[in-house]
Design a protein around this motif. Structure first.
Motif, short mmCIF file in Angstrom:
data_model
loop_
_atom_site.label_atom_id
_atom_site.label_comp_id
_atom_site.label_asym_id
_atom_site.label_seq_id
_atom_site.Cartn_x
_atom_site.Cartn_y
_atom_site.Cartn_z
N VAL A 65 0.78 -1.24 -0.02
CA VAL A 65 0.09 -0.09 0.08
C VAL A 65 1.15 1.25 -0.25
N VAL A 66 0.66 1.89 -1.09
CA VAL A 66 1.58 3.37 -0.95
C VAL A 66 0.81 4.63 -0.35
N VAL A 67 1.37 5.15 0.47
CA VAL A 67 0.86 6.39 1.19
C VAL A 67 1.76 7.52 0.77
N VAL A 106 3.51 9.14 -9.07
CA VAL A 106 3.14 7.94 -8.32
C VAL A 106 1.96 7.58 -8.34
N ALA A 107 0.93 8.20 -8.39
CA ALA A 107 -0.53 7.63 -8.69
C ALA A 107 -0.69 7.05 -9.91
N LYS A 112 -1.86 1.71 -12.65
CA LYS A 112 -1.16 1.09 -13.56
C LYS A 112 -1.00 -0.56 -13.00
N ARG A 113 -0.49 -0.53 -11.77
CA ARG A 113 -0.13 -1.71 -11.17
C ARG A 113 -1.41 -2.33 -10.11
N SER A 114 -2.38 -1.53 -10.03
CA SER A 114 -3.53 -1.94 -8.97
C SER A 114 -2.91 -2.00 -7.65
N TYR A 117 -3.46 3.18 -3.09
CA TYR A 117 -2.76 4.49 -3.00
C TYR A 117 -3.40 5.47 -2.23
N LEU A 118 -2.83 6.10 -1.22
CA LEU A 118 -3.50 6.87 -0.43
C LEU A 118 -2.47 8.25 -0.42
N ASP A 119 -3.23 9.51 -1.00
CA ASP A 119 -2.44 10.56 -1.19
C ASP A 119 -2.98 11.84 0.04
N LEU A 120 -2.13 11.84 0.91
CA LEU A 120 -2.78 12.75 2.02
C LEU A 120 -2.26 14.24 1.65
N THR A 121 -1.99 14.65 0.51
CA THR A 121 -1.81 16.06 0.26
C THR A 121 -3.03 17.23 0.47
N THR A 122 -4.20 16.43 0.26
CA THR A 122 -5.25 17.47 0.39
C THR A 122 -5.83 17.32 2.00
#
Length: 171
Positions: A65-67, A106-107, A112-114, A117-122
């Motif tokens: 899991v990518v954060v 990164v997203a 593409k790789r399923s 992904y969690l982007d905490l910027t917002t």
């Protein structure tokens, strides 16, 4: 070195401005959506590292899991302005900036790789006091206790919402 820094300030050339280390060169360069030379190589290395990490995690029977933790410059405009003052660069000299471009790279890979992904910027940008999320009092871009607490809450929520692809979130 002084001449190079002066030329960098006058032209907005971050390679010449950031002689001591290339952190600003890369971060601001990606905000400029650059993908030439060093930026292309850095992007490729980042994607290769994520790919390799994903393989290793899967070989271990788990799931990656990518954060994405935002840079203070993506969250707190006063820190961005302070950095420009320190570098003695006018923002106009940098051209059009897209503070989301590194996140998009990164997203895109994760999609593409399923890979979840969690982007905490917002989330970080909408916090009540964004400056308190980082160790700005000691001029450090790492997260403070408040930043870690926000990260923990958001990540816990993200994992508990039942990411469909996660087989065993305890691993």
């Amino acid at each position: 070195a002084r001449l190079a820094k002066l030329q960098g300030r006058l032209t907005g050339d971050l390679f010449l401005t950031d002689l001591s280390h290339r952190y600003y060169f890369y971060e601001i360069g990606y905000y400029q959506r650059r993908d030439d030379g060093y930026f292309s190589t850095a992007r490729e290395l980042t994607i290769e590292c994520l790919d390799l990490l994903d393989q290793w995690v899967r070989w271990d029977g788990a799931e990656l899991v990518v954060v994405l933790l935002p840079s203070p410059y993506q969250v707190e405009s006063s820190l961005w302005q302070k950095t420009l003052v320190e570098l003695q660069i006018d923002e106009e000299d940098l051209g059009t900036l897209d503070f989301t471009y590194p996140n998009q790279l990164v997203a895109s890979f994760c999609k593409k790789r399923s890979i979840p992904y969690l982007d905490l910027t917002t989330v970080f940008s909408r916090a009540d006091n964004t400056a308190e999320l980082y160790l700005t009092a000691i001029d450090d871009g790492h997260m403070s206790a408040a930043g870690h607490a926000l990260l923990a809450r958001e990540l816990t929520s993200f994992l508990h919402t039942g990411i469909a692809s996660l087989q065993n979130a305890d691993i």
